[in-house]
Design a protein around this motif. Structure first.
Motif, PDB file in Angstrom:
ATOM      1  N   LYS A 167       0.817  -1.222   0.000  1.00  0.00           N
ATOM      2  CA  LYS A 167       0.000   0.000   0.000  1.00  0.00           C
ATOM      3  C   LYS A 167       0.847   1.268   0.000  1.00  0.00           C
ATOM      4  O   LYS A 167       0.353   2.340  -0.310  1.00  0.00           O
ATOM      5  CB  LYS A 167      -0.913   0.032   1.226  1.00  0.00           C
ATOM      6  N   GLN A 168       2.126   1.153   0.346  1.00  0.00           N
ATOM      7  CA  GLN A 168       2.997   2.323   0.428  1.00  0.00           C
ATOM      8  C   GLN A 168       3.570   2.729  -0.931  1.00  0.00           C
ATOM      9  O   GLN A 168       4.180   3.785  -1.042  1.00  0.00           O
ATOM     10  CB  GLN A 168       4.129   2.061   1.426  1.00  0.00           C
ATOM     11  N   TYR A 181      -0.125   2.795  -5.784  1.00  0.00           N
ATOM     12  CA  TYR A 181      -1.235   2.209  -5.036  1.00  0.00           C
ATOM     13  C   TYR A 181      -1.833   3.205  -4.050  1.00  0.00           C
ATOM     14  O   TYR A 181      -3.013   3.131  -3.730  1.00  0.00           O
ATOM     15  CB  TYR A 181      -0.791   0.941  -4.320  1.00  0.00           C
ATOM     16  N   GLU A 182      -1.021   4.132  -3.567  1.00  0.00           N
ATOM     17  CA  GLU A 182      -1.571   5.200  -2.728  1.00  0.00           C
ATOM     18  C   GLU A 182      -2.523   6.074  -3.549  1.00  0.00           C
ATOM     19  O   GLU A 182      -3.541   6.532  -3.050  1.00  0.00           O
ATOM     20  CB  GLU A 182      -0.457   6.067  -2.137  1.00  0.00           C
ATOM     21  N   LYS A 183      -2.185   6.261  -4.822  1.00  0.00           N
ATOM     22  CA  LYS A 183      -2.993   7.094  -5.699  1.00  0.00           C
ATOM     23  C   LYS A 183      -4.325   6.415  -6.060  1.00  0.00           C
ATOM     24  O   LYS A 183      -5.381   7.049  -6.006  1.00  0.00           O
ATOM     25  CB  LYS A 183      -2.214   7.412  -6.979  1.00  0.00           C
ATOM     26  N   LYS A 236      -5.726   3.633  -4.614  1.00  0.00           N
ATOM     27  CA  LYS A 236      -6.369   3.000  -3.454  1.00  0.00           C
ATOM     28  C   LYS A 236      -6.742   1.546  -3.753  1.00  0.00           C
ATOM     29  O   LYS A 236      -7.506   1.264  -4.675  1.00  0.00           O
ATOM     30  CB  LYS A 236      -7.623   3.755  -3.013  1.00  0.00           C
TER      31      LYS A 236
END
Length: 177
Positions: free
Chosen positions: A60-61, A65-67, A69
């Motif tokens: 997730k970091q 993937y942060e963008k 979700k």
């Protein structure tokens, strides 16, 4: 004039009917969810979720993937609906066949080797996935929703989808075959 019920049993539909249906679906998508029809991010999220199962929360970091979700959202439901709808349509029309791994067009050009067909399909899917991420969207995101919104980038993408498809079809079915 054929009835709606008999049209459901046809293996092919008029492109005009399908175009109108996609237009109505797009309009409803904007009206109900406020979002355009798109699917390719679902596959990127699925890849991230698989990575998350292997690597844990570290996945997730990643900035990407942060963008986007890593979650199951309406796009997931659209992809699942397409698969279920395709199955229902093929079943109702009598076109669904269990165990047919090689379509007749492929077989007539390249033979009936199922392993070759699956290999080429997987490679093609991977290339399409990279292309969709590189272009910032897929054929449904750019080709349908983006062009409906008159986005220049989507029109350029859609034009190149067709150009690339035509060139690839000529290479595969006229040069290789």
């Amino acid at each position: 004039m054929e009835t709606f019920a008999s049209a459901l049993t046809d293996t092919t539909w008029s492109p005009y009917t399908v175009g109108i249906g996609i237009g109505i679906l797009s309009w409803l998508s904007f009206l109900i969810s406020g979002k355009p029809i798109a699917t390719s991010t679902t596959f990127a999220r699925a890849g991230g979720m698989i990575e998350q199962m292997i690597r844990g929360e570290k996945a997730k970091q990643r900035p990407y993937y942060e963008k986007i979700k890593l979650l199951i959202n309406w796009q997931w439901m659209l992809v699942i609906g397409v698969v279920i709808g395709s199955f229902i349509s093929a079943s109702i029309s009598g076109d669904f066949q269990v165990g047919v791994w090689v379509p007749s067009l492929w077989s007539s050009a390249f033979g009936d080797n199922a392993l070759l067909r699956v290999f080429v399909a997987v490679i093609g899917g991977i290339l399409l996935g990279f292309g969709a991420r590189f272009a910032g969207g897929c054929t449904s995101g750019h080709g349908i929703s983006g062009t409906l919104q008159l986005a220049v980038s989507s029109w350029i993408s859609a034009i190149f989808f067709f150009v690339g498809g035509i060139i690839t079809a000529h290479i595969i079915f006229f040069v290789i075959a």
